[in-house]
Scaffold this motif. Structure first.
Motif, PDB file in Angstrom:
ATOM      1  N   MET A  20       0.852  -1.203   0.000  1.00 37.46           N
ATOM      2  CA  MET A  20       0.000   0.000   0.000  1.00 37.46           C
ATOM      3  C   MET A  20       0.876   1.237   0.000  1.00 37.46           C
ATOM      4  O   MET A  20       1.854   1.319   0.743  1.00 37.46           O
ATOM      5  CB  MET A  20      -0.926  -0.014   1.222  1.00 37.46           C
ATOM      6  N   SER A  21       0.541   2.207  -0.841  1.00 34.22           N
ATOM      7  CA  SER A  21       1.304   3.447  -0.911  1.00 34.22           C
ATOM      8  C   SER A  21       0.994   4.322   0.303  1.00 34.22           C
ATOM      9  O   SER A  21       0.090   4.036   1.084  1.00 34.22           O
ATOM     10  CB  SER A  21       0.955   4.190  -2.202  1.00 34.22           C
ATOM     11  N   ALA A  22       1.772   5.402   0.453  1.00 37.77           N
ATOM     12  CA  ALA A  22       1.571   6.311   1.581  1.00 37.77           C
ATOM     13  C   ALA A  22       0.153   6.883   1.543  1.00 37.77           C
ATOM     14  O   ALA A  22      -0.371   7.192   0.471  1.00 37.77           O
ATOM     15  CB  ALA A  22       2.598   7.428   1.522  1.00 37.77           C
ATOM     16  N   PRO A  23      -0.483   7.009   2.711  1.00 42.61           N
ATOM     17  CA  PRO A  23      -1.855   7.521   2.739  1.00 42.61           C
ATOM     18  C   PRO A  23      -1.936   8.958   2.228  1.00 42.61           C
ATOM     19  O   PRO A  23      -1.058   9.775   2.521  1.00 42.61           O
ATOM     20  CB  PRO A  23      -2.233   7.428   4.221  1.00 42.61           C
ATOM     21  N   GLU A  24      -2.964   9.234   1.462  1.00 38.09           N
ATOM     22  CA  GLU A  24      -3.147  10.588   0.930  1.00 38.09           C
ATOM     23  C   GLU A  24      -3.636  11.513   2.032  1.00 38.09           C
ATOM     24  O   GLU A  24      -4.511  11.160   2.828  1.00 38.09           O
ATOM     25  CB  GLU A  24      -4.148  10.577  -0.216  1.00 38.09           C
ATOM     26  N   LYS A  25      -3.069  12.712   2.058  1.00 35.02           N
ATOM     27  CA  LYS A  25      -3.449  13.700   3.064  1.00 35.02           C
ATOM     28  C   LYS A  25      -4.648  14.506   2.581  1.00 35.02           C
ATOM     29  O   LYS A  25      -4.655  15.025   1.468  1.00 35.02           O
ATOM     30  CB  LYS A  25      -2.276  14.628   3.376  1.00 35.02           C
ATOM     31  N   ILE A  26      -5.639  14.623   3.443  1.00 33.84           N
ATOM     32  CA  ILE A  26      -6.854  15.363   3.116  1.00 33.84           C
ATOM     33  C   ILE A  26      -7.209  16.257   4.300  1.00 33.84           C
ATOM     34  O   ILE A  26      -7.266  15.796   5.445  1.00 33.84           O
ATOM     35  CB  ILE A  26      -8.027  14.413   2.804  1.00 33.84           C
ATOM     36  N   VAL A  27      -7.431  17.518   4.020  1.00 29.57           N
ATOM     37  CA  VAL A  27      -7.836  18.456   5.070  1.00 29.57           C
ATOM     38  C   VAL A  27      -9.344  18.339   5.271  1.00 29.57           C
ATOM     39  O   VAL A  27     -10.121  18.513   4.330  1.00 29.57           O
ATOM     40  CB  VAL A  27      -7.461  19.901   4.692  1.00 29.57           C
ATOM     41  N   ALA A  28      -9.733  18.013   6.500  1.00 27.29           N
ATOM     42  CA  ALA A  28     -11.145  17.830   6.823  1.00 27.29           C
ATOM     43  C   ALA A  28     -11.656  18.985   7.680  1.00 27.29           C
ATOM     44  O   ALA A  28     -10.925  19.522   8.526  1.00 27.29           O
ATOM     45  CB  ALA A  28     -11.336  16.516   7.579  1.00 27.29           C
ATOM     46  N   GLU A  29     -12.897  19.364   7.435  1.00 28.16           N
ATOM     47  CA  GLU A  29     -13.539  20.387   8.261  1.00 28.16           C
ATOM     48  C   GLU A  29     -14.331  19.699   9.375  1.00 28.16           C
ATOM     49  O   GLU A  29     -14.910  18.633   9.165  1.00 28.16           O
ATOM     50  CB  GLU A  29     -14.517  21.216   7.427  1.00 28.16           C
ATOM     51  N   SER A  30     -14.349  20.293  10.546  1.00 28.41           N
ATOM     52  CA  SER A  30     -15.192  19.772  11.622  1.00 28.41           C
ATOM     53  C   SER A  30     -16.652  20.021  11.270  1.00 28.41           C
ATOM     54  O   SER A  30     -17.007  21.092  10.768  1.00 28.41           O
ATOM     55  CB  SER A  30     -14.855  20.453  12.955  1.00 28.41           C
ATOM     56  N   ARG A  31     -17.487  19.032  11.524  1.00 26.97           N
ATOM     57  CA  ARG A  31     -18.901  19.155  11.199  1.00 26.97           C
ATOM     58  C   ARG A  31     -19.690  19.472  12.470  1.00 26.97           C
ATOM     59  O   ARG A  31     -19.593  18.753  13.469  1.00 26.97           O
ATOM     60  CB  ARG A  31     -19.419  17.856  10.572  1.00 26.97           C
ATOM     61  N   THR A  32     -20.467  20.547  12.416  1.00 25.85           N
ATOM     62  CA  THR A  32     -21.242  20.969  13.589  1.00 25.85           C
ATOM     63  C   THR A  32     -22.748  20.882  13.363  1.00 25.85           C
ATOM     64  O   THR A  32     -23.516  20.929  14.319  1.00 25.85           O
ATOM     65  CB  THR A  32     -20.876  22.413  13.976  1.00 25.85           C
ATOM     66  N   GLU A  33     -23.164  20.791  12.100  1.00 28.99           N
ATOM     67  CA  GLU A  33     -24.592  20.691  11.789  1.00 28.99           C
ATOM     68  C   GLU A  33     -24.921  19.261  11.370  1.00 28.99           C
ATOM     69  O   GLU A  33     -24.171  18.634  10.624  1.00 28.99           O
ATOM     70  CB  GLU A  33     -24.971  21.654  10.665  1.00 28.99           C
ATOM     71  N   PHE A  34     -26.063  18.756  11.832  1.00 29.71           N
ATOM     72  CA  PHE A  34     -26.436  17.378  11.539  1.00 29.71           C
ATOM     73  C   PHE A  34     -27.873  17.319  11.029  1.00 29.71           C
ATOM     74  O   PHE A  34     -28.581  18.317  11.001  1.00 29.71           O
ATOM     75  CB  PHE A  34     -26.255  16.511  12.789  1.00 29.71           C
ATOM     76  N   GLY A  35     -28.276  16.121  10.622  1.00 25.14           N
ATOM     77  CA  GLY A  35     -29.610  15.953  10.066  1.00 25.14           C
ATOM     78  C   GLY A  35     -29.569  15.872   8.552  1.00 25.14           C
ATOM     79  O   GLY A  35     -28.566  16.204   7.912  1.00 25.14           O
ATOM     80  N   LYS A  36     -30.686  15.448   7.961  1.00 25.25           N
ATOM     81  CA  LYS A  36     -30.751  15.263   6.510  1.00 25.25           C
ATOM     82  C   LYS A  36     -30.573  16.572   5.756  1.00 25.25           C
ATOM     83  O   LYS A  36     -29.921  16.615   4.709  1.00 25.25           O
ATOM     84  CB  LYS A  36     -32.085  14.618   6.134  1.00 25.25           C
ATOM     85  N   GLY A  37     -31.164  17.636   6.280  1.00 24.14           N
ATOM     86  CA  GLY A  37     -31.044  18.926   5.598  1.00 24.14           C
ATOM     87  C   GLY A  37     -29.602  19.389   5.544  1.00 24.14           C
ATOM     88  O   GLY A  37     -29.120  19.853   4.496  1.00 24.14           O
ATOM     89  N   ALA A  38     -28.879  19.256   6.651  1.00 17.52           N
ATOM     90  CA  ALA A  38     -27.474  19.663   6.686  1.00 17.52           C
ATOM     91  C   ALA A  38     -26.642  18.803   5.750  1.00 17.52           C
ATOM     92  O   ALA A  38     -25.747  19.297   5.048  1.00 17.52           O
ATOM     93  CB  ALA A  38     -26.946  19.563   8.116  1.00 17.52           C
ATOM     94  N   ALA A  39     -26.941  17.496   5.718  1.00 18.92           N
ATOM     95  CA  ALA A  39     -26.194  16.587   4.837  1.00 18.92           C
ATOM     96  C   ALA A  39     -26.403  16.953   3.375  1.00 18.92           C
ATOM     97  O   ALA A  39     -25.466  16.923   2.569  1.00 18.92           O
ATOM     98  CB  ALA A  39     -26.623  15.147   5.091  1.00 18.92           C
ATOM     99  N   ARG A  40     -27.630  17.321   3.024  1.00 21.27           N
ATOM    100  CA  ARG A  40     -27.913  17.718   1.638  1.00 21.27           C
ATOM    101  C   ARG A  40     -27.156  18.990   1.270  1.00 21.27           C
ATOM    102  O   ARG A  40     -26.637  19.118   0.153  1.00 21.27           O
ATOM    103  CB  ARG A  40     -29.423  17.909   1.446  1.00 21.27           C
ATOM    104  N   ARG A  41     -27.085  19.946   2.214  1.00 17.61           N
ATOM    105  CA  ARG A  41     -26.357  21.189   1.935  1.00 17.61           C
ATOM    106  C   ARG A  41     -24.873  20.893   1.711  1.00 17.61           C
ATOM    107  O   ARG A  41     -24.235  21.486   0.834  1.00 17.61           O
ATOM    108  CB  ARG A  41     -26.541  22.176   3.095  1.00 17.61           C
TER     109      ARG A  41
END
Length: 231
Positions: free
Chosen positions: A1-22
């Motif tokens: 397996m090659s070196a893992p790819e680095k990805i910048v992630a944002e913290s998620r503070t909103e939940f629910g179907k509406g937030a997921a769709r946005r």
């Protein structure tokens, strides 16, 4: 397996179907990271980069997620894909550490052409192994080049990389090369199965269906000829 790819992630503070769709409308992917006794970490990932990283990494893609400035190795455990648009809707990860042993199911990939008049059957498409999180095999390649009917590949026959331990039963059947059944033999087996099940086979029905097919073919040919004459 090659070196893992680095990805910048944002913290998620909103939940629910509406937030997921946005989130998805912004071409991003909601995800969650579990593991090591910590509370689940909910994040938002860049859509295209994450999709390409998962595609390149295979079934057990390992990503290096940067969350609030800290790096977290995350092993892919479940990817939810929309049934219509076929885009990634959510990803579940398990947090891991460098050098840590993990249990994973590695896909089997068959290569080569078996011998003539044979049928190659994949009895088990994945094999359970233990490996270091940063050295997980993407696939196990099994060559059936020239294999004769009766050839079997068991789990113990797989070529495991150094540091990878087989967890599946050594006698687990992975690939089975059988003799290709002829149309006549298949028909005989079906007839025998019908007889065992008490299903009566009425030849007259087959004759009627065959006559109908012939009549339809003749009508189609006649119509085609008439159309050609009129042109």
């Amino acid at each position: 397996m090659s070196a893992p790819e680095k990805i910048v992630a944002e913290s998620r503070t909103e939940f629910g179907k509406g937030a997921a769709r946005r989130i998805r409308r912004e071409n991003k992917i909601p995800a969650v990271v579990y593991g090591h006794g910590n509370e689940p970490t909910h994040v938002i990932l860049p859509g295209h980069q994450t999709m390409m990283a998962l595609k390149h990494g295979g079934a057990n893609a390992l990503l290096a997620l940067e969350i609030d400035g800290a790096e977290q190795l995350a092993l892919t455990k479940d990817v939810q894909v929309g049934p219509i648009r076929r885009v990634i809707e959510h990803v579940d990860f398990v947090s891991v550490k460098r050098g840590e042993k993990v249990t994973v199911d590695v896909p089997v990939h068959v290569t080569g052409e078996a011998g003539p008049d044979t049928l190659v059957v994949t009895e088990n498409a994945v094999v359970s192994v233990e490996a270091e999180a940063t050295h997980i095999p993407e696939v196990f390649e099994v060559s059936v080049e020239g294999a004769a009917a009766g050839t079997q590949v068991l789990a113990k026959d797989l070529d495991l990389p150094s540091g990878v331990t087989l967890l599946a039963d050594e006698e687990l059947l992975i690939i089975n090369v059988t003799e290709q059944i002829s149309a006549e033999a298949l028909e005989a087996e079906l007839a025998e199965a019908e007889a065992d099940a008490g299903i009566e086979h009425d030849p007259s029905q087959d004759e009627i269906a065959e006559a109908q097919d012939e009549a339809q073919a003749e009508d189609a040919a006649q119509e085609s000829g008439e159309a050609s004459d009129s042109e």
